[in-house]
Structures are given as C-alpha cells and as structure tokens.
Design a protein around this motif. Structure first.
Motif, PDB file in Angstrom:
ATOM      1  N   GLY A  71       0.960  -1.165  -0.093  1.00 55.96           N
ATOM      2  CA  GLY A  71      -0.006   0.068   0.076  1.00 55.96           C
ATOM      3  C   GLY A  71       0.964   1.201   0.070  1.00 55.96           C
ATOM      4  O   GLY A  71       2.034   1.182  -0.362  1.00 55.96           O
ATOM      5  N   GLN A  72       0.313   2.503   0.638  1.00 56.70           N
ATOM      6  CA  GLN A  72       1.166   3.613   0.675  1.00 56.70           C
ATOM      7  C   GLN A  72       0.463   4.358   1.971  1.00 56.70           C
ATOM      8  O   GLN A  72      -0.405   3.976   2.559  1.00 56.70           O
ATOM      9  CB  GLN A  72       1.159   4.409  -0.497  1.00 56.70           C
ATOM     10  N   LEU A  73       1.420   5.176   2.382  1.00 59.23           N
ATOM     11  CA  LEU A  73       0.822   6.116   3.591  1.00 59.23           C
ATOM     12  C   LEU A  73      -0.531   6.941   3.261  1.00 59.23           C
ATOM     13  O   LEU A  73      -0.762   7.053   2.102  1.00 59.23           O
ATOM     14  CB  LEU A  73       1.693   7.039   3.968  1.00 59.23           C
ATOM     15  N   ALA A  74      -1.451   6.931   4.291  1.00 60.33           N
ATOM     16  CA  ALA A  74      -2.620   7.314   3.682  1.00 60.33           C
ATOM     17  C   ALA A  74      -2.603   8.647   3.052  1.00 60.33           C
ATOM     18  O   ALA A  74      -1.905   9.661   3.617  1.00 60.33           O
ATOM     19  CB  ALA A  74      -3.428   7.694   5.323  1.00 60.33           C
ATOM     20  N   SER A  75      -3.294   8.970   2.118  1.00 63.02           N
ATOM     21  CA  SER A  75      -3.133  10.190   1.315  1.00 63.02           C
ATOM     22  C   SER A  75      -4.672  10.621   0.828  1.00 63.02           C
ATOM     23  O   SER A  75      -5.063  10.478  -0.222  1.00 63.02           O
ATOM     24  CB  SER A  75      -2.517   9.998   0.146  1.00 63.02           C
ATOM     25  N   PRO A  76      -5.274  11.145   1.867  1.00 56.60           N
ATOM     26  CA  PRO A  76      -6.820  11.547   1.688  1.00 56.60           C
ATOM     27  C   PRO A  76      -6.861  12.604   0.588  1.00 56.60           C
ATOM     28  O   PRO A  76      -6.123  13.566   0.703  1.00 56.60           O
ATOM     29  CB  PRO A  76      -7.365  12.038   3.003  1.00 56.60           C
ATOM     30  N   ARG A  77      -7.795  12.212  -0.298  1.00 60.30           N
ATOM     31  CA  ARG A  77      -8.045  13.473  -1.440  1.00 60.30           C
ATOM     32  C   ARG A  77      -9.371  13.998  -1.413  1.00 60.30           C
ATOM     33  O   ARG A  77      -9.567  14.722  -2.383  1.00 60.30           O
ATOM     34  CB  ARG A  77      -7.769  12.540  -2.847  1.00 60.30           C
ATOM     35  N   LEU A  98       0.470  11.735   7.286  1.00 57.32           N
ATOM     36  CA  LEU A  98       0.113  11.356   5.722  1.00 57.32           C
ATOM     37  C   LEU A  98       1.068  11.117   4.785  1.00 57.32           C
ATOM     38  O   LEU A  98       2.159  11.393   4.803  1.00 57.32           O
ATOM     39  CB  LEU A  98      -0.767  12.539   5.180  1.00 57.32           C
ATOM     40  N   GLY A  99       0.851  10.648   3.579  1.00 56.79           N
ATOM     41  CA  GLY A  99       1.805  10.435   2.454  1.00 56.79           C
ATOM     42  C   GLY A  99       1.929  11.686   1.622  1.00 56.79           C
ATOM     43  O   GLY A  99       1.558  11.814   0.442  1.00 56.79           O
ATOM     44  N   ILE A 100       1.956  12.894   2.386  1.00 54.62           N
ATOM     45  CA  ILE A 100       2.277  14.107   1.787  1.00 54.62           C
ATOM     46  C   ILE A 100       3.167  14.746   2.371  1.00 54.62           C
ATOM     47  O   ILE A 100       3.456  14.868   3.866  1.00 54.62           O
ATOM     48  CB  ILE A 100       0.681  14.723   2.101  1.00 54.62           C
ATOM     49  N   ASN A 101       4.299  15.650   1.736  1.00 55.76           N
ATOM     50  CA  ASN A 101       5.043  16.332   2.340  1.00 55.76           C
ATOM     51  C   ASN A 101       5.727  17.351   1.377  1.00 55.76           C
ATOM     52  O   ASN A 101       5.372  17.499   0.324  1.00 55.76           O
ATOM     53  CB  ASN A 101       6.513  15.428   2.678  1.00 55.76           C
ATOM     54  N   ASP A 102       6.455  18.231   2.086  1.00 58.36           N
ATOM     55  CA  ASP A 102       7.203  19.436   1.235  1.00 58.36           C
ATOM     56  C   ASP A 102       8.766  19.306   1.393  1.00 58.36           C
ATOM     57  O   ASP A 102       9.258  20.345   1.408  1.00 58.36           O
ATOM     58  CB  ASP A 102       6.550  20.728   1.527  1.00 58.36           C
ATOM     59  N   PHE A 109       3.481  21.334  -1.102  1.00 59.08           N
ATOM     60  CA  PHE A 109       2.972  19.893  -0.477  1.00 59.08           C
ATOM     61  C   PHE A 109       2.636  19.005  -1.571  1.00 59.08           C
ATOM     62  O   PHE A 109       1.966  19.481  -2.429  1.00 59.08           O
ATOM     63  CB  PHE A 109       2.262  19.996   0.808  1.00 59.08           C
ATOM     64  N   THR A 110       3.321  17.719  -1.746  1.00 58.26           N
ATOM     65  CA  THR A 110       2.998  16.886  -2.733  1.00 58.26           C
ATOM     66  C   THR A 110       2.831  15.662  -2.089  1.00 58.26           C
ATOM     67  O   THR A 110       3.081  15.340  -0.977  1.00 58.26           O
ATOM     68  CB  THR A 110       4.295  16.704  -3.610  1.00 58.26           C
ATOM     69  N   TYR A 111       2.063  14.634  -2.922  1.00 59.58           N
ATOM     70  CA  TYR A 111       1.935  13.366  -2.737  1.00 59.58           C
ATOM     71  C   TYR A 111       3.210  12.601  -2.700  1.00 59.58           C
ATOM     72  O   TYR A 111       4.404  13.126  -3.280  1.00 59.58           O
ATOM     73  CB  TYR A 111       0.712  12.444  -3.492  1.00 59.58           C
ATOM     74  N   LEU A 112       3.240  11.306  -2.334  1.00 53.15           N
ATOM     75  CA  LEU A 112       4.831  10.757  -2.576  1.00 53.15           C
ATOM     76  C   LEU A 112       5.302  10.326  -4.023  1.00 53.15           C
ATOM     77  O   LEU A 112       6.450  10.154  -3.963  1.00 53.15           O
ATOM     78  CB  LEU A 112       4.477   9.095  -1.869  1.00 53.15           C
ATOM     79  N   ASP A 113       4.384  10.593  -4.845  1.00 50.12           N
ATOM     80  CA  ASP A 113       4.836  10.407  -6.200  1.00 50.12           C
ATOM     81  C   ASP A 113       5.108  11.833  -6.875  1.00 50.12           C
ATOM     82  O   ASP A 113       5.495  12.145  -8.046  1.00 50.12           O
ATOM     83  CB  ASP A 113       3.466   9.987  -7.133  1.00 50.12           C
ATOM     84  N   GLY A 114       5.152  12.977  -6.045  1.00 47.42           N
ATOM     85  CA  GLY A 114       5.740  14.237  -6.321  1.00 47.42           C
ATOM     86  C   GLY A 114       4.423  15.136  -6.912  1.00 47.42           C
ATOM     87  O   GLY A 114       4.836  16.235  -7.216  1.00 47.42           O
ATOM     88  N   LYS A 115       3.419  14.660  -7.278  1.00 46.76           N
ATOM     89  CA  LYS A 115       2.352  15.667  -7.589  1.00 46.76           C
ATOM     90  C   LYS A 115       1.597  16.392  -6.482  1.00 46.76           C
ATOM     91  O   LYS A 115       1.672  15.968  -5.450  1.00 46.76           O
ATOM     92  CB  LYS A 115       1.114  14.696  -8.404  1.00 46.76           C
ATOM     93  N   PRO A 116       1.496  17.616  -6.984  1.00 42.68           N
ATOM     94  CA  PRO A 116       0.983  18.745  -5.887  1.00 42.68           C
ATOM     95  C   PRO A 116      -0.464  18.260  -5.418  1.00 42.68           C
ATOM     96  O   PRO A 116      -1.207  17.405  -6.100  1.00 42.68           O
ATOM     97  CB  PRO A 116       0.679  19.673  -6.715  1.00 42.68           C
ATOM     98  N   ILE A 117      -0.655  18.379  -4.134  1.00 40.57           N
ATOM     99  CA  ILE A 117      -1.809  18.053  -3.325  1.00 40.57           C
ATOM    100  C   ILE A 117      -3.159  18.664  -3.848  1.00 40.57           C
ATOM    101  O   ILE A 117      -3.021  19.751  -4.567  1.00 40.57           O
ATOM    102  CB  ILE A 117      -1.924  18.009  -1.914  1.00 40.57           C
TER     103      ILE A 117
END
Ligand code: GMH
Ligand code: CA
Length: 160
Positions: A71-77, A98-102, A109-117
């Motif tokens: 899976g991946q870290l929770a990334s609520p959309r 969350l699976g979100i960081n800057d 702030f982006t998801y783990l794939d680098g896309k903007p939240i």
C-alpha cells in the motif's frame, strides 16, 4: 440510503443487484466480513481501504512499512477520505503521518509520487514550518492537518 439496510447486510438484501458502484459498496461495507476486518483498525471509503497496524515510527519508517505491505501512507484526497483518517486517529487517540510532504520544495506539498496535493484540511495557521524543520503532515483527532517534523514518531496509517 445507507441506514435503510439491516445492520448485518444480509446476503441477498434488497438493492444487492450485483452492480458496481454505490449499491454494491454499501453492501460491502455492511457485510460482517468487512465489519470484522475493519474493526477497529480500518475504514473503507469507496474503493479505498485505510488500515493501521498499531505500529509507530517516523515518516520514513511508516512510508516503508506501508509500501512493503503493498500500500502507501494514507493520502486523503477529499473530505470523505479525510473523515475516515480522522476516525482512526480519534479511535486510537494517536495522530498519523499522511503520504504528503514538502521535503522537495519548502511550501509545496506533494503526494509521495511528487504530484501537488489536490485537497488539504490545514488547521488555521498551518502549515507554519515551525523552527524551519516541518516537512511532514500529521492529522489531529479533529481531522485538521499540521505540518510536523518527519522525525516525530506517529501511528502508521496505510491505504490500499
Ligand atoms: C508553533 C506555534 C503553535 C503551533 C505549533 C505547530 C508545530 O509552536 O505556531 O501555535 O501549534 O507551532 O505548528 O507544528
Ligand atoms: Ca506546524
């Protein structure tokens, strides 16, 4: 509506047409199998399952553990997914990353794939990058988000 069906989601209940989509999803959520599998550590929202194992660790630990589990870290959309995350935080009285960081670019702030939240639920005044060391995102039991040091040890919450 969800409340119209019996609490056990008995097989062959009215509305169980075998269709994909909302009808089937409601029945799935009410089935005793899913109630058992998600109690008290998981939540189903649409086709996403949020699940904690109770493990606690820093951002890198948690990210790795979720990925190793497939899976991946929770990334609520959206609000519905964030409410599911909130419910798990509330139940366990422990905040999650969350699976979100800057980490890549401060303030972006982006998801783990680098896309903007595409969705956020910041606590007023956040993100504030306090002391210049807050690149990860924690969720409070209110469901609100705070940027926090990735070195904190928080509860794992993966999505599948
Ligand atoms: C500072 C203040 C607090 C805030 C924290 C938090 C740390 O200490 O701005 O009001 O709650 O930062 O953002 O992550
Ligand atoms: Ca902060």
């Amino acid at each position: 509506p969800k409340g119209d069906r019996g609490p056990t989601g008995e097989k062959g209940a009215k509305g169980d047409t075998g269709d994909r989509g909302e009808c089937q999803q409601n029945n799935l959520e009410l089935s005793p199998y899913f109630l058992a599998l998600t109690f008290p550590n998981g939540k189903i929202v649409g086709d996403k399952i949020f699940m904690t194992s109770g493990y606690e660790g820093n951002f890198d630990d948690l990210k790795k553990k979720c990925m190793q589990a497939g899976g991946q870290l929770a990334s609520p959309r959206n609000n519905e997914e964030n409410a599911a995350v909130q419910q798990i935080v509330f139940t366990h009285d422990k905040s999650v990353f969350l699976g979100i960081n800057d980490i890549q670019t401060e303030g972006k702030f982006t998801y783990l794939d680098g896309k903007p939240i595409v969705y956020s639920n910041w606590q007023p005044g956040e993100p504030n990058n306090d002391k210049g060391i807050e690149d990860c995102v924690q969720v409070f039991s209110t469901g609100k988000w705070n940027d926090k040091s990735c070195d904190e040890r928080l509860l794992i919450l993966c999505e599948f």
